[in-house]
Design a protein around this motif. Structure first.
Motif: not given
Length: 308
Positions: A22-26
């Motif tokens: 989630x973090x890296x897609x965001x």
């Protein structure tokens, strides 16, 4: 605009992987390839649902197809996976790859693709920070906010002289890896040259460093993570054959503490991964410690399409 992909060989709780993805897609990563070291991992089916994530099952069939048999060491498996992953990203028309572990996050104050797009080099090395365990347990590994910054030899020398004996272990400030990770351009020049921290062979490649992208390494931030890491090293499921002497010493101390029991383990964990409060002001002044707060919204589910 340059496109960027992440490659990671993973073996971690599904909550941690969910937060990592989630973090890296965001952050703006275009695609993530997860190589599951455990072919029966529950995360494989979960992450296969999403178009921006490729879940690769590292089964005996996978290894037979790629190299013949499963390599003994985790370093060798990571190296093979990152080079195979580079081919997969190339097929998706991704321009750059970043090989990191699932206990690491990329932090920037500007859009990551904007920063990478300014560089004409073949690889870009990030600045390195390592999380400090201020307590023995966290709800998840990405909650610590106190970080060590990779120091110079002069900073280490000054810290010793000023009495920060606990913070420096066997001459080193960081407990995890000493070299940061890199963004590497996917091209014929780098084909087959991808290593754990960046290009394996730098001859003929142009490399640069940036402080605008920070690698946050959450190494052993809870006592349970610490036990799991070293138990895997000792029982062979996470065998590492290229550990530096400092890491080997840490493993020996863990093994000895484990034989003594709970109190010894707690004491050793805090000695290695916490920092005494009386030492912290000195380390702040020396520029070796920094508070970094991550916006919790970065861990929320991003908006992307699921595979049908």
């Amino acid at each position: 605009m340059n496109t960027v992909g992440i490659i990671s060989t993973v073996k971690a709780p599904i909550l941690q992987l969910h937060l990592f993805v989630n973090y890296h897609l965001n952050v703006g990563i275009d695609h993530i390839i997860l190589f599951f070291d455990d072919p029966d991992d529950e995360g494989i089916d979960f992450f296969s649902k999403y178009t921006q994530v490729t879940a690769v099952r590292c089964s005996s069939d996978y290894w037979h197809k790629i190299i013949g048999k499963r390599p003994e060491s985790i370093e060798r498996r990571q190296t093979i996976n990152v080079n195979h992953g580079a081919e997969l990203l190339s097929l998706k028309k991704i321009d750059w790859l970043i090989h990191i572990d699932c206990d690491e996050l990329l932090r920037t104050s500007q859009p990551i693709k904007q920063i990478i797009g300014r560089h004409k080099t073949d690889a870009i090395r990030f600045s390195l920070f390592e999380a400090v365990a201020e307590k023995e347990t966290y709800d998840h590994i990405f909650l610590p906010s106190l970080f060590k910054k990779k120091p110079s030899k002069k900073q280490i020398s000054m810290a010793k002289k000023l009495g920060c004996s606990n913070a420096i272990f066997e001459g080193e400030f960081l407990r995890g890896h000493m070299m940061s990770k890199s963004a590497v351009r996917i091209s014929n020049k780098t084909k087959g040259k991808h290593g754990i921290h960046g290009p394996k062979k730098s001859h003929g490649l142009k490399l640069t460093n940036t402080d605008l992208i920070q690698l946050l390494h959450f190494d052993c931030v809870s006592i349970d993570d610490w036990k799991m890491k070293w138990d895997r090293r000792l029982d062979g499921t996470g065998l590492a054959l290229r550990m530096r002497d400092n890491r080997k010493k840490q493993m020996q101390l863990y093994e000895s503490a484990k034989m003594e029991g709970g109190k010894a383990l707690s004491s050793m964990f805090n000695k290695l991964h916490n920092i005494r409060r009386r030492e912290r002001p000195i380390l702040y002044i020396l520029g070796m410690l920094k508070r970094i707060y991550i916006n919790k919204k970065m861990f929320e589910n991003p908006t992307f399409e699921a595979n049908q």
